[in-house]
Design a protein around this motif. Structure first.
Motif, PDB file in Angstrom:
ATOM      1  N   LEU A 128       7.224  -0.097  -7.053  1.00 17.44           N
ATOM      2  CA  LEU A 128       6.325  -1.317  -7.454  1.00 17.44           C
ATOM      3  C   LEU A 128       5.058  -0.758  -7.533  1.00 17.44           C
ATOM      4  CD1 LEU A 128       7.806  -4.151  -5.600  1.00 17.44           C
ATOM      5  CD2 LEU A 128       8.315  -3.807  -8.036  1.00 17.44           C
ATOM      6  N   TYR A 129       4.184  -1.016  -8.568  1.00 15.41           N
ATOM      7  CA  TYR A 129       2.903  -0.599  -8.814  1.00 15.41           C
ATOM      8  C   TYR A 129       2.069  -1.801  -9.147  1.00 15.41           C
ATOM      9  CZ  TYR A 129      -1.378   1.519 -10.821  1.00 15.41           C
ATOM     10  OH  TYR A 129      -2.702   1.801 -11.186  1.00 15.41           O
ATOM     11  N   PHE A 130       1.053  -2.014  -8.262  1.00 17.40           N
ATOM     12  CA  PHE A 130       0.120  -3.291  -8.186  1.00 17.40           C
ATOM     13  C   PHE A 130      -1.183  -2.701  -8.134  1.00 17.40           C
ATOM     14  CE2 PHE A 130       4.080  -5.212  -7.616  1.00 17.40           C
ATOM     15  CZ  PHE A 130       4.126  -6.493  -7.928  1.00 17.40           C
ATOM     16  N   ASP A 131      -2.118  -3.440  -9.006  1.00 22.76           N
ATOM     17  CA  ASP A 131      -3.673  -3.322  -8.812  1.00 22.76           C
ATOM     18  C   ASP A 131      -4.105  -4.795  -8.587  1.00 22.76           C
ATOM     19  OD1 ASP A 131      -6.296  -2.627  -9.414  1.00 22.76           O
ATOM     20  OD2 ASP A 131      -6.055  -1.648 -11.132  1.00 22.76           O
ATOM     21  N   ARG A 132      -4.641  -4.849  -7.170  1.00 26.26           N
ATOM     22  CA  ARG A 132      -5.694  -5.899  -6.724  1.00 26.26           C
ATOM     23  C   ARG A 132      -4.613  -7.025  -6.749  1.00 26.26           C
ATOM     24  NH1 ARG A 132     -11.368  -5.367 -10.165  1.00 26.26           N
ATOM     25  NH2 ARG A 132     -11.517  -3.038  -9.951  1.00 26.26           N
TER      26      ARG A 132
ATOM     27  N   THR B  71      13.761  -5.041  -2.748  1.00 21.67           N
ATOM     28  CA  THR B  71      14.280  -4.562  -3.595  1.00 21.67           C
ATOM     29  C   THR B  71      13.489  -3.067  -4.005  1.00 21.67           C
ATOM     30  OG1 THR B  71      13.408  -5.748  -5.504  1.00 21.67           O
ATOM     31  CG2 THR B  71      15.440  -6.480  -4.649  1.00 21.67           C
ATOM     32  N   SER B  72      12.643  -2.845  -3.425  1.00 20.82           N
ATOM     33  CA  SER B  72      11.882  -1.761  -3.811  1.00 20.82           C
ATOM     34  C   SER B  72      11.790  -0.740  -2.699  1.00 20.82           C
ATOM     35  CB  SER B  72      10.249  -2.119  -4.159  1.00 20.82           C
ATOM     36  OG  SER B  72       9.690  -2.384  -2.871  1.00 20.82           O
ATOM     37  N   ASP B  73      11.694   0.581  -3.117  1.00 24.49           N
ATOM     38  CA  ASP B  73      11.456   1.889  -2.212  1.00 24.49           C
ATOM     39  C   ASP B  73      10.085   2.236  -2.062  1.00 24.49           C
ATOM     40  OD1 ASP B  73      14.412   1.905  -2.212  1.00 24.49           O
ATOM     41  OD2 ASP B  73      14.206   2.658  -4.150  1.00 24.49           O
ATOM     42  N   ILE B  74       9.342   2.433  -3.246  1.00 19.65           N
ATOM     43  CA  ILE B  74       7.995   2.893  -3.024  1.00 19.65           C
ATOM     44  C   ILE B  74       7.201   1.672  -3.326  1.00 19.65           C
ATOM     45  CG2 ILE B  74       6.431   4.663  -3.701  1.00 19.65           C
ATOM     46  CD1 ILE B  74       8.735   6.222  -4.275  1.00 19.65           C
ATOM     47  N   LEU B  75       5.873   1.691  -2.690  1.00 22.61           N
ATOM     48  CA  LEU B  75       5.012   0.486  -2.964  1.00 22.61           C
ATOM     49  C   LEU B  75       3.485   1.249  -3.328  1.00 22.61           C
ATOM     50  CD1 LEU B  75       5.634  -2.049  -0.351  1.00 22.61           C
ATOM     51  CD2 LEU B  75       6.408  -2.168  -2.529  1.00 22.61           C
ATOM     52  N   ILE B  76       3.037   1.050  -4.362  1.00 20.19           N
ATOM     53  CA  ILE B  76       1.534   1.939  -4.527  1.00 20.19           C
ATOM     54  C   ILE B  76       0.714   0.290  -4.904  1.00 20.19           C
ATOM     55  CG2 ILE B  76       0.309   3.063  -6.281  1.00 20.19           C
ATOM     56  CD1 ILE B  76       2.719   4.654  -6.743  1.00 20.19           C
TER      57      ILE B  76
END
Length: 232
Positions: free
Chosen positions: A73-77, A88-93
């Motif tokens: 999962l990639y999130f900006d702000r 349900t995610s393994d990696i959070l950015i």
């Protein structure tokens, strides 16, 4: 033997954002090592801080590219919409966490960090400011961030500046005389933002003039920029 002034870099046709394209020097080696350790599974948490244009997003994309077997999962702000997708995610950015107070997301970020730790998720965060300089109201969040490994990217040294100039011209598919690189290294401010913004200006200036990028053209632009600044 040909004179060096007749040599030109041959530029590829797309922006290069792979792990092999990330330029590593003393200015950013700690941040690169952090990503490598996350890819290898040696660490699960990390924060990369550095000035604008310093390659933080490039490093995030390296992690994503090398974690294809994991759901990322990639999130900006905007962190509010991430809470119901954490399980349900393994990696959070999470990019730009230095804006978390402005975006009223301190509580959300606090929950994300806690959930990630409790459930052994990988979490990578980026910030334009070091952890110690991020403006926060929530004391518990400050404590959580201070416990996370931080890799700081410094402004570019001469070696990195030269390689960055080549790469940015490369990404823009511009043919540049090698002498121009040395000319710019000796004149531009040592900052990622200044380097990127100036190349953008010289690219646009050459298009407006209908000329190739040369040292005389750059001098003309520098003179024009100086006159513009002196009038303001």
């Amino acid at each position: 033997m040909k004179n060096s002034k007749q040599l030109y870099f041959e530029m590829p046709n797309k922006k290069a954002l792979g792990i092999e394209d990330y330029i590593v020097t003393d200015s950013n080696n700690f941040a690169f090592d952090l990503i490598v350790k996350m890819v290898k599974g040696e660490i699960n948490f990390g924060l990369i801080s550095g000035p604008p244009y310093s390659g933080k997003t490039h490093l995030s994309k390296i992690l994503i590219k090398n974690a294809r077997n994991y759901k990322t999962l990639y999130f900006d702000r905007d962190y509010q919409n991430i809470l119901d997708r954490l399980e349900t995610s393994d990696i959070l950015i999470l990019e730009n966490i230095d804006k978390v107070k402005h975006n009223k997301s301190e509580q959300d970020l606090f929950h994300i960090i806690n959930f990630s730790k409790e459930n052994k998720k990988k979490l990578l965060m980026t910030s334009r400011k070091p952890i110690s300089e991020i403006d926060l109201n929530l004391e518990d969040l400050k404590s959580r961030l201070n416990s996370i490994l931080e890799a700081k990217i410094k402004e570019p040294d001469d070696q990195l500046m030269k390689l960055l100039l080549i790469k940015i011209f490369n990404d823009k598919q511009l043919k540049i005389n090698p002498n121009i690189i040395d000319f710019l290294v000796s004149r531009l401010e040592r900052s990622y933002e200044s380097i990127n913004l100036f190349i953008e200006k010289v690219d646009n200036f050459s298009l407006e003039k209908g000329k190739k990028i040369t040292i005389p053209l750059i001098n003309e632009l520098l003179k024009w920029l100086y006159l513009s600044d002196s009038r303001t």
